[in-house]
Design a protein around this motif. Structure first.
Motif, PDB file in Angstrom:
ATOM      1  N   UNK A 211      19.680  33.977  22.070  1.00  0.00           N
ATOM      2  CA  UNK A 211      20.037  34.976  23.079  1.00  0.00           C
ATOM      3  C   UNK A 211      21.477  34.834  23.561  1.00  0.00           C
ATOM      4  N   UNK A 212      22.088  33.674  23.351  1.00  0.00           N
ATOM      5  CA  UNK A 212      23.456  33.430  23.828  1.00  0.00           C
ATOM      6  C   UNK A 212      24.514  33.705  22.767  1.00  0.00           C
ATOM      7  N   UNK A 213      24.091  33.973  21.524  1.00  0.00           N
ATOM      8  CA  UNK A 213      25.049  34.043  20.421  1.00  0.00           C
ATOM      9  C   UNK A 213      26.063  35.172  20.581  1.00  0.00           C
ATOM     10  N   UNK A 214      25.604  36.347  21.030  1.00  0.00           N
ATOM     11  CA  UNK A 214      26.527  37.477  21.177  1.00  0.00           C
ATOM     12  C   UNK A 214      27.599  37.167  22.219  1.00  0.00           C
ATOM     13  N   UNK A 215      27.191  36.606  23.354  1.00  0.00           N
ATOM     14  CA  UNK A 215      28.154  36.248  24.383  1.00  0.00           C
ATOM     15  C   UNK A 215      29.124  35.183  23.910  1.00  0.00           C
ATOM     16  N   UNK A 216      28.617  34.194  23.177  1.00  0.00           N
ATOM     17  CA  UNK A 216      29.488  33.136  22.647  1.00  0.00           C
ATOM     18  C   UNK A 216      30.458  33.696  21.613  1.00  0.00           C
ATOM     19  N   UNK A 217      29.990  34.669  20.824  1.00  0.00           N
ATOM     20  CA  UNK A 217      30.894  35.293  19.853  1.00  0.00           C
ATOM     21  C   UNK A 217      32.038  36.013  20.573  1.00  0.00           C
ATOM     22  N   UNK A 218      31.712  36.741  21.642  1.00  0.00           N
ATOM     23  CA  UNK A 218      32.756  37.409  22.431  1.00  0.00           C
ATOM     24  C   UNK A 218      33.710  36.392  23.027  1.00  0.00           C
ATOM     25  N   UNK A 219      33.169  35.275  23.483  1.00  0.00           N
ATOM     26  CA  UNK A 219      33.995  34.221  24.067  1.00  0.00           C
ATOM     27  C   UNK A 219      34.948  33.649  23.027  1.00  0.00           C
ATOM     28  N   UNK A 220      34.436  33.379  21.818  1.00  0.00           N
ATOM     29  CA  UNK A 220      35.297  32.820  20.767  1.00  0.00           C
ATOM     30  C   UNK A 220      36.338  33.833  20.313  1.00  0.00           C
ATOM     31  N   UNK A 221      35.972  35.096  20.281  1.00  0.00           N
ATOM     32  CA  UNK A 221      36.924  36.130  19.877  1.00  0.00           C
ATOM     33  C   UNK A 221      38.038  36.316  20.904  1.00  0.00           C
ATOM     34  N   UNK A 222      37.760  35.953  22.168  1.00  0.00           N
ATOM     35  CA  UNK A 222      38.757  36.130  23.225  1.00  0.00           C
ATOM     36  C   UNK A 222      39.760  34.988  23.292  1.00  0.00           C
ATOM     37  N   UNK A 223      39.474  33.869  22.634  1.00  0.00           N
ATOM     38  CA  UNK A 223      40.399  32.737  22.683  1.00  0.00           C
ATOM     39  C   UNK A 223      39.881  31.560  21.882  1.00  0.00           C
ATOM     40  N   UNK A 224      40.717  30.542  21.762  1.00  0.00           N
ATOM     41  CA  UNK A 224      40.376  29.355  20.969  1.00  0.00           C
ATOM     42  C   UNK A 224      39.581  28.378  21.828  1.00  0.00           C
ATOM     43  N   UNK A 225      38.275  28.537  21.860  1.00  0.00           N
ATOM     44  CA  UNK A 225      37.411  27.661  22.649  1.00  0.00           C
ATOM     45  C   UNK A 225      36.468  26.901  21.729  1.00  0.00           C
ATOM     46  N   UNK A 226      36.070  25.704  22.153  1.00  0.00           N
ATOM     47  CA  UNK A 226      35.062  24.948  21.420  1.00  0.00           C
ATOM     48  C   UNK A 226      35.620  24.175  20.246  1.00  0.00           C
ATOM     49  N   UNK A 227      34.768  23.320  19.713  1.00  0.00           N
ATOM     50  CA  UNK A 227      35.112  22.471  18.585  1.00  0.00           C
ATOM     51  C   UNK A 227      34.812  23.180  17.264  1.00  0.00           C
ATOM     52  N   UNK A 228      35.217  22.565  16.153  1.00  0.00           N
ATOM     53  CA  UNK A 228      34.889  23.120  14.845  1.00  0.00           C
ATOM     54  C   UNK A 228      33.378  23.118  14.616  1.00  0.00           C
ATOM     55  N   UNK A 229      32.705  22.094  15.118  1.00  0.00           N
ATOM     56  CA  UNK A 229      31.250  22.038  14.969  1.00  0.00           C
ATOM     57  C   UNK A 229      30.593  23.194  15.711  1.00  0.00           C
ATOM     58  N   UNK A 230      31.113  23.527  16.903  1.00  0.00           N
ATOM     59  CA  UNK A 230      30.614  24.687  17.645  1.00  0.00           C
ATOM     60  C   UNK A 230      30.812  25.959  16.839  1.00  0.00           C
ATOM     61  N   UNK A 231      31.982  26.135  16.227  1.00  0.00           N
ATOM     62  CA  UNK A 231      32.241  27.318  15.403  1.00  0.00           C
ATOM     63  C   UNK A 231      31.259  27.404  14.242  1.00  0.00           C
ATOM     64  N   UNK A 232      31.012  26.262  13.595  1.00  0.00           N
ATOM     65  CA  UNK A 232      30.075  26.260  12.462  1.00  0.00           C
ATOM     66  C   UNK A 232      28.683  26.707  12.903  1.00  0.00           C
ATOM     67  N   UNK A 233      28.222  26.145  14.006  1.00  0.00           N
ATOM     68  CA  UNK A 233      26.892  26.497  14.497  1.00  0.00           C
ATOM     69  C   UNK A 233      26.821  27.967  14.895  1.00  0.00           C
ATOM     70  N   UNK A 234      27.883  28.465  15.502  1.00  0.00           N
ATOM     71  CA  UNK A 234      27.907  29.853  15.949  1.00  0.00           C
ATOM     72  C   UNK A 234      27.878  30.803  14.752  1.00  0.00           C
ATOM     73  N   UNK A 235      28.696  30.537  13.750  1.00  0.00           N
ATOM     74  CA  UNK A 235      28.729  31.387  12.555  1.00  0.00           C
ATOM     75  C   UNK A 235      27.381  31.358  11.847  1.00  0.00           C
ATOM     76  N   UNK A 236      26.828  30.159  11.685  1.00  0.00           N
ATOM     77  CA  UNK A 236      25.530  30.026  11.029  1.00  0.00           C
ATOM     78  C   UNK A 236      24.444  30.721  11.837  1.00  0.00           C
ATOM     79  N   UNK A 237      24.459  30.546  13.156  1.00  0.00           N
ATOM     80  CA  UNK A 237      23.435  31.158  14.005  1.00  0.00           C
ATOM     81  C   UNK A 237      23.473  32.674  13.965  1.00  0.00           C
ATOM     82  N   UNK A 238      24.664  33.249  14.025  1.00  0.00           N
ATOM     83  CA  UNK A 238      24.782  34.706  13.955  1.00  0.00           C
ATOM     84  C   UNK A 238      24.260  35.232  12.628  1.00  0.00           C
ATOM     85  N   UNK A 239      24.641  34.576  11.530  1.00  0.00           N
ATOM     86  CA  UNK A 239      24.187  35.026  10.209  1.00  0.00           C
ATOM     87  C   UNK A 239      22.674  34.901  10.074  1.00  0.00           C
ATOM     88  N   UNK A 240      22.114  33.786  10.555  1.00  0.00           N
ATOM     89  CA  UNK A 240      20.666  33.579  10.452  1.00  0.00           C
ATOM     90  C   UNK A 240      19.877  34.567  11.287  1.00  0.00           C
TER      91      UNK A 240
END
Length: 420
Positions: A211-240
């Motif tokens: 339920x948080x993936x869309x908001x986190x995607x908007x957050x990442x698109x707005x700036x460089x936030x989080x670690x590389x591991x966070x990015x990996x999980x976010x990309x994988x979660x959205x695709x899944x």
């Protein structure tokens, strides 16, 4: 002849002197006793505030702790907060009268106030004095959330978790719910700058909830936030969760890669950001990995093991295409147990499934199904029980464009119609 000197007689103490001495001693004893009581009261302020108050009635901090205990002890559900605060008001007022810097007492007085304007004034004054107390800042946070003051509430949460990191389990779900509010994203981007450990901890917590993936995607698109591991999980979660286009957009942002639909050429073996990079199996006796040379992948399948050993999503080529695969897998008589499978993203059923042959293979796929924007390229491998392990290398797969099939001539079409 010298005149004899008169010896001076020392004056003895007057009747008043013993009285003064006794008063001085008593005063000293009284001061010592008061200091001792104050010391004991200070020590017992947190552990036994009622004892501390009985020992030192002017101990405002002890009265504050006593008021806080009275308040929290009377609250088991939300509608008991205000009545409990009112019941603790005498102790809180006494604490504030004895010691101005008593944030818990001020918070209780604010909670007990029925006038919203008065409550705001009390909280504003208290916050200017203390930004660390959990009860006071929790009340400030509650008021900010009610007012939909996202910048203020996130700043308050930031202060709370810097001072009280043990409150993460209680505060993270509250913070996570705010991700669904578009207006909160700019405030998140400003606060989550990586300056505190809790920032990455929160992102790792939130990215596990679909339920948080869309908001986190908007957050990442707005700036460089989080670690590389966070990015990996976010990309994988959205695709899944079926948001493949959004996931691919973030993959391009994170990796700097892009691929136009229909592009022919090699498919690298990088495995940084699955599923748009490779996802390799990594189990005992069943694994794949990028080889010592970037253009190769290594596989190992022990007898009795099998399944999808490597897969990734790519944009489906436009038009007709083939995939070239060159390998050095042993034993050669078991190569047929390695297969190339293609699926449209989100589908469990392959639209192409063929065995590997020896050496170089050219798999003529044809065209991807209509509406297949992204396709999964998968390598299945199996070593049957009692047989040798499969091992070896596979060169980069390559997309090859095939010529379009010629349209049937008009005369042939008419002739075919006449025959019918």
């Amino acid at each position: 002849m010298a005149r004899p000197t008169k010896s001076r007689r020392k004056r003895g103490p007057s009747i008043a002197d013993p009285a003064r001495a006794i008063v001085a001693v008593l005063a000293g004893l009284l001061i010592a006793a008061l200091l001792a009581l104050q010391s004991i009261s200070s020590v017992t302020t947190r552990r036994a505030p009622d004892l501390a108050v009985s020992l030192m009635p002017l101990n405002g901090l002890a009265k504050e702790q006593l008021a806080a205990r009275q308040f929290t002890g009377g609250v088991t559900k939300a509608d008991e907060v205000v009545p409990s605060a009112k019941a603790a008001t005498p102790s809180a007022s006494g604490a504030f009268a004895g010691e101005a810097l008593t944030p818990k007492a001020i918070a209780i007085l604010a909670l007990a106030s029925a006038d919203p304007a008065q409550r705001d004034r009390i909280l504003a004054a208290a916050t200017s004095l203390n930004r660390r107390d959990l009860l006071l800042q929790g009340l400030v946070l509650e008021e900010q959330v009610k007012a939909r003051d996202y910048a203020g509430s996130l700043a308050t949460l930031d202060r709370l978790m810097r001072v009280h990191p043990e409150q993460k389990p209680a505060l993270f779900p509250l913070l996570q719910r705010a991700l669904s509010e578009d207006d909160a994203i700019p405030a998140f981007a400003e606060i989550l700058d990586g300056s505190s450990d809790w920032h990455d901890d929160f992102l790792e917590f939130a990215v596990r909830d679909p339920a948080s993936l869309a908001g986190l995607a908007s957050l990442r698109e707005s700036g460089d936030v989080g670690s590389e591991e966070f990015e990996r999980r976010l990309i994988q979660g959205l695709a899944d969760n079926g948001q493949v286009d959004r996931a691919y957009s973030l993959f391009q942002l994170a990796s700097g890669k892009s691929a136009a639909r229909g592009t022919a050429g090699p498919i690298d073996w990088q495995a940084d950001y699955a599923p748009f990079d490779w996802r390799f199996a990594d189990e005992g006796g069943f694994r794949a990995q990028q080889g010592r040379f970037e253009e190769q992948a290594e596989i190992y399948v022990r007898g009795g093991k099998g399944g999808l050993i490597a897969d990734r999503l790519i944009r489906a080529p436009a038009g007709r295409f083939a995939i070239r695969a060159t390998h050095r897998i042993q034993p050669v008589d078991q190569v047929r147990d390695v297969r190339l499978q293609l699926r449209c993203a989100g589908s469990e059923t392959p639209f192409f499934d063929e065995r590997f042959g020896r050496g170089e293979n050219l798999f003529e796929v044809g065209s991807a199904p209509a509406g297949c924007e992204f396709m999964s390229v998968g390598i299945q491998a199996r070593a049957w029980s009692g047989r040798s392990a499969l091992r070896g290398t596979i060169d980069r797969l390559e997309i090859v464009t095939l010529a379009a099939r010629p349209e049937p001539a008009a005369a042939e079409t008419e002739e075919a119609s006449g025959d019918e």
